[in-house]
Structure formats: structure tokens, C-alpha cells
Design a protein around this motif. Structure first.
Motif, PDB file in Angstrom:
ATOM      1  N   VAL A 291       0.856  -1.185   0.000  1.00 46.94           N
ATOM      2  CA  VAL A 291       0.000   0.000   0.000  1.00 46.94           C
ATOM      3  C   VAL A 291       0.892   1.236   0.000  1.00 46.94           C
ATOM      4  CG1 VAL A 291      -1.745   1.312   1.256  1.00 46.94           C
ATOM      5  CG2 VAL A 291      -1.861  -1.191   1.218  1.00 46.94           C
ATOM      6  N   VAL A 292       0.816   2.027  -1.064  1.00 45.03           N
ATOM      7  CA  VAL A 292       1.574   3.281  -1.129  1.00 45.03           C
ATOM      8  C   VAL A 292       0.596   4.440  -1.285  1.00 45.03           C
ATOM      9  CG1 VAL A 292       3.612   2.149  -2.076  1.00 45.03           C
ATOM     10  CG2 VAL A 292       1.943   3.156  -3.631  1.00 45.03           C
ATOM     11  N   ILE A 293       0.836   5.522  -0.554  1.00 44.23           N
ATOM     12  CA  ILE A 293      -0.073   6.671  -0.533  1.00 44.23           C
ATOM     13  C   ILE A 293       0.742   7.941  -0.743  1.00 44.23           C
ATOM     14  CG2 ILE A 293      -1.909   7.829   0.759  1.00 44.23           C
ATOM     15  CD1 ILE A 293      -2.212   5.317   2.457  1.00 44.23           C
ATOM     16  N   PRO A 294       1.086   8.247  -1.998  1.00 49.03           N
ATOM     17  CA  PRO A 294       1.837   9.485  -2.247  1.00 49.03           C
ATOM     18  C   PRO A 294       0.959  10.709  -2.056  1.00 49.03           C
ATOM     19  CG  PRO A 294       1.284   8.420  -4.320  1.00 49.03           C
ATOM     20  CD  PRO A 294       0.857   7.477  -3.231  1.00 49.03           C
ATOM     21  N   THR A 295       1.549  11.760  -1.531  1.00 44.05           N
ATOM     22  CA  THR A 295       0.786  12.965  -1.184  1.00 44.05           C
ATOM     23  C   THR A 295       1.157  14.174  -2.038  1.00 44.05           C
ATOM     24  OG1 THR A 295       2.431  13.513   0.506  1.00 44.05           O
ATOM     25  CG2 THR A 295       0.532  12.202   1.208  1.00 44.05           C
ATOM     26  N   ASP A 296       1.912  13.980  -3.100  1.00 43.48           N
ATOM     27  CA  ASP A 296       2.450  15.112  -3.872  1.00 43.48           C
ATOM     28  C   ASP A 296       1.385  16.127  -4.270  1.00 43.48           C
ATOM     29  OD1 ASP A 296       5.435  13.974  -4.848  1.00 43.48           O
ATOM     30  OD2 ASP A 296       3.927  12.451  -4.449  1.00 43.48           O
ATOM     31  N   SER A 297       0.284  15.665  -4.843  1.00 45.67           N
ATOM     32  CA  SER A 297      -0.753  16.587  -5.307  1.00 45.67           C
ATOM     33  C   SER A 297      -1.994  16.552  -4.416  1.00 45.67           C
ATOM     34  CB  SER A 297      -1.147  16.259  -6.749  1.00 45.67           C
ATOM     35  OG  SER A 297      -1.777  14.990  -6.829  1.00 45.67           O
ATOM     36  N   ALA A 298      -1.898  15.923  -3.247  1.00 46.12           N
ATOM     37  CA  ALA A 298      -3.041  15.828  -2.339  1.00 46.12           C
ATOM     38  C   ALA A 298      -3.310  17.173  -1.675  1.00 46.12           C
ATOM     39  CB  ALA A 298      -2.789  14.768  -1.278  1.00 46.12           C
ATOM     40  N   THR A 299      -4.569  17.417  -1.355  1.00 48.67           N
ATOM     41  CA  THR A 299      -4.931  18.621  -0.605  1.00 48.67           C
ATOM     42  C   THR A 299      -4.549  18.420   0.859  1.00 48.67           C
ATOM     43  OG1 THR A 299      -7.131  17.831  -0.002  1.00 48.67           O
ATOM     44  CG2 THR A 299      -6.900  18.953  -2.143  1.00 48.67           C
ATOM     45  N   PRO A 300      -4.430  19.504   1.634  1.00 43.48           N
ATOM     46  CA  PRO A 300      -4.141  19.348   3.070  1.00 43.48           C
ATOM     47  C   PRO A 300      -5.140  18.433   3.774  1.00 43.48           C
ATOM     48  CG  PRO A 300      -3.810  21.626   2.410  1.00 43.48           C
ATOM     49  CD  PRO A 300      -4.418  20.916   1.227  1.00 43.48           C
ATOM     50  N   ARG A 301      -6.418  18.529   3.395  1.00 46.21           N
ATOM     51  CA  ARG A 301      -7.432  17.678   4.037  1.00 46.21           C
ATOM     52  C   ARG A 301      -7.198  16.213   3.682  1.00 46.21           C
ATOM     53  NH1 ARG A 301     -13.603  19.508   4.088  1.00 46.21           N
ATOM     54  NH2 ARG A 301     -12.551  21.053   5.397  1.00 46.21           N
ATOM     55  N   GLN A 302      -6.848  15.936   2.435  1.00 43.19           N
ATOM     56  CA  GLN A 302      -6.539  14.558   2.044  1.00 43.19           C
ATOM     57  C   GLN A 302      -5.331  14.033   2.817  1.00 43.19           C
ATOM     58  OE1 GLN A 302      -6.312  15.294  -2.252  1.00 43.19           O
ATOM     59  NE2 GLN A 302      -7.875  13.715  -2.576  1.00 43.19           N
ATOM     60  N   VAL A 303      -4.294  14.835   2.904  1.00 41.10           N
ATOM     61  CA  VAL A 303      -3.093  14.405   3.623  1.00 41.10           C
ATOM     62  C   VAL A 303      -3.431  14.070   5.069  1.00 41.10           C
ATOM     63  CG1 VAL A 303      -0.821  15.112   4.456  1.00 41.10           C
ATOM     64  CG2 VAL A 303      -1.529  15.707   2.130  1.00 41.10           C
ATOM     65  N   GLU A 304      -4.247  14.880   5.687  1.00 38.03           N
ATOM     66  CA  GLU A 304      -4.648  14.627   7.082  1.00 38.03           C
ATOM     67  C   GLU A 304      -5.385  13.292   7.198  1.00 38.03           C
ATOM     68  OE1 GLU A 304      -7.231  16.781  10.660  1.00 38.03           O
ATOM     69  OE2 GLU A 304      -7.110  17.709   8.663  1.00 38.03           O
ATOM     70  N   ARG A 305      -6.319  13.030   6.277  1.00 38.55           N
ATOM     71  CA  ARG A 305      -7.058  11.767   6.314  1.00 38.55           C
ATOM     72  C   ARG A 305      -6.144  10.582   6.033  1.00 38.55           C
ATOM     73  NH1 ARG A 305     -10.063  10.838   2.558  1.00 38.55           N
ATOM     74  NH2 ARG A 305     -10.129  12.718   1.256  1.00 38.55           N
TER      75      ARG A 305
END
Length: 333
Positions: free
Chosen positions: A235-249
Motif C-alpha cells: 500500500v503506497v499513498i503518495p501525497t504530492d498533489s493531495a490537498t491538506p485535508r486529504q493528507v490529514e485523512r
């Protein structure tokens, strides 16, 4: 080792009150994967849950909405299937896809089998052979082995002695989902490709997931003289283009599952891999240090179960656009 093939895996969750929506978004993710250059898209199978119960039906639909991407199952629990009927279904999907199907299987007793075995095999469940032999039977069926004593014309109808349609090459694209050294060795000795996931069985008191997984990969390849295809499914969850709310979740999701990492679970001592969350550069660095990842050149990164469709779009986009190139992968034309 550079990453040669990039894939992703989805469970295809749906709302039980509106099941069409979840199936449609699964197909949309597969279409997106093809546009992004992914080499393969894989679906899980879940019986009596709100996920994909019929990979053959879902992938048959996907064949008509894609033209290049390989389509796989990771995995079909064969104990809940009639091997001959499944051979007909998957051969049909392979023909529709133009030879892009990569079915993966598990053998043994399916999860929660005792809860529905009477519905599946009323009065006969104890007679079913759920061993490795069931998969060998299936391979024989798709290979074209004789299954009927009758062939030829009867009136205006033609009958075949083998499973039809015959999907040439499908028998060479079968994968086995192994979680133990024993099953990995069997897969290699029997000539199947190897699917290894984010769950393995601890052995010899070792609690490092990566070390156990690497030992199983090495055992598989030992049976094949160093050869053999192995796909890893972390399971990999890259955050490069994620919104702050997505990163928090995302970080909350990973934190909620972190307690099981390194701690053998259940009577079989199952070990879970850590979910990898962070920038693509951070995840790539961790993967390159992973001794199991060092032994593979293809992956089917698993999408987290409970995210939203927009989350999956962001993850697939970052995996293909940022993470995988750092691992040496180049998108298909």
C-alpha cells in the motif's frame, strides 16, 4: 533494480443500496490507469461483502473500455469456484481482451467458508478438494485438456471435447497468491507466476515483514533456477498533489493501522506491511531500502480500501507521474 511494470489493485467497494455506482467507478479507475500508462490493473474478489464478487464480469466490461492495459485478479479464492465453469468464464474474458487477462488465485479454505459452505455446496462441501490440485485442474481446463468424452456434430450443433472458447496463452499467464514459503515454493515448482501482497505468514520467529517476504521470493525463484515473475502489492499513498485535508485523512488512516505492523496476528502469525505515506521521494527512498522490493521488477500497488474516488484519482496520478519514475519506470506509449 528498475521497475519494469507498474500496476494497481482495487477492491471495488460499492454502496449496497446503489451497487452500480461503485462498479462504474472501478471501471473508470481502470480506464484512468490505462491513460496514465499503467501496465496492469488488478481487482480483488470478495464474497458476501460490498466489493467485487464477480471479477470475470467486471473485467469483461473493462475489456470493452480499454485496449492495452493488462487485467488481473488478485486473487480469486478457488475453493468457492467450479474450476471448469470458471475456466469458461475467464477464457471468454481473455478472448474479449485480446489476450490481456492475468488471473491470480488462492487455494485452500476460503475466508468465512464455514459460514456459507452449505449454501455453496449443500451436503457435499466435505467432498470438495480445496488443495493445490484444484488449481492444477483449472490450468488443465484452460490449457485445452480433454474434459468431455463427446465431440463432433449432433444435429445442427457442434460439440468440443475441451473448454470453449479456447484462449491460447492464458495457461501461461496464471498467478498464485502465496503468503508462506511452502506456497511460494509450490508456485515456482508448478510454473505459476507469484503474487506477493502486504500480508505474509511469519516463519522462524522473524517479525520483519520485508525479510519474510524476501525469503519467500527467494524460495520461489530457487525453484525456477533464479527466474520467474514476481509482483509485489504494498500500500503506497503518495501525497504530492493531495490537498491538506486529504493528507490529514491519509495519515490518520495509516496511523490507525500502524499498531499491527511487526506483530504476528492470529493463529498463523500473519505479518502486515507498513502502509507507506508521504511524498513520492520519501516513499521511493523507503522502497529502495526494502529488501523484498529489491527482488522484484513489477508491482501492483494496493489502493486503500475505504478512500473516495477523488482520492484514488489523485493516488494513481501521483503514482504514475511522480513515484514510479523515481523507481526507474517509464509509462507505456
Amino acid at each position: 533494480m528498475s521497475l519494469a511494470r507498474l500496476g494497481f489493485l482495487t477492491i471495488g467497494l460499492f454502496d449496497p443500496a446503489h451497487p452500480r455506482g461503485g462498479h462504474e467507478t472501478t471501471l473508470q479507475l481502470i480506464e484512468l490507469g490505462e491513460r496514465l500508462g499503467f501496465d496492469s490493473a488488478w481487482v480483488r474478489q470478495r464474497h458476501l461483502q460490498f466489493g467485487i464478487s464477480s471479477p470475470a464480469a467486471v473485467l469483461a466490461a473493462a475489456t470493452q473500455r480499454t485496449s492495452r492495459i493488462a487485467l488481473g485478479t488478485a486473487v480469486i479464492p478457488l475453493g468457492a469456484e467450479n474450476p471448469l465453469r470458471l475456466a469458461e468464464d475467464l477464457a471468454t474474458v481473455d478472448v474479449l481482451s485480446g489476450g490481456r487477462l492475468n488471473p491470480g488465485f488462492s487455494t485452500g479454505t476460503p475466508m468465512h467458508f464455514d459460514d456459507y459452505k452449505e449454501a455453496l455446496y449443500p451436503g457435499t462441501w466435505s467432498d470438495e478438494d480445496l488443495s493445490y490440485a484444484r488449481l492444477l485442474r483449472f490450468r488443465g481446463f484452460v490449457r485445452g485438456d480433454q474434459v468431455s468424452d463427446f465431440s463432433g456434430r449432433e444435429g445442427i450443433e457442434e460439440y468440443s471435447e475441451r473448454v470453449e472458447p479456447h484462449a491460447a496463452g492464458l495457461a501461461d499467464r496464471l498467478w498464485y497468491g502465496a503468503g508462506s514459503t511452502r506456497s511460494a515454493r509450490w508456485a515456482g515448482a508448478s510454473g505459476f507466476h507469484l503474487l506477493t501482497s502486504s500480508v505474509v505468514q511469519s516463519e522462524g520467529g522473524v517479525t520483519s515483514f520485508a525479510e519474510v517476504q524476501r525469503a519467500q521470493i527467494d524460495a520461489y525463484r530457487e525453484e525456477l533456477g533464479g527466474a520467474g515473475r514476481v509482483s509485489q502489492g504494498l500500500v503506497v499513498i503518495p501525497t504530492d498533489s493531495a490537498t491538506p485535508r486529504q493528507v490529514e485523512r491519509y495519515r490518520a488512516y495509516v496511523a490507525g493501522r500502524a499498531g499491527r505492523v511487526g506483530v504476528p496476528q492470529g493463529p498463523r502469525g500473519m505479518l502486515f506491511a507498513a502502509d507507506l505515506v508521504g511524498t513520492s521521494a520519501e516513499i521511493a527512498s523507503r522502497l529502495q531500502e526494502d529488501v523484498a522490493f529489491q527482488a522484484v521488477d513489477e508491482v501492483a500497488f494496493a489502493l486503500p480500501f475505504s478512500f473516495e474516488h477523488d482520492d484514488y484519482v489523485q493516488l494513481l496520478t501521483d503514482i504514475a507521474g511522480a513515484l514510479a519514475p523515481l523507481l526507474g519506470w517509464r509509462a507505456a506509449a
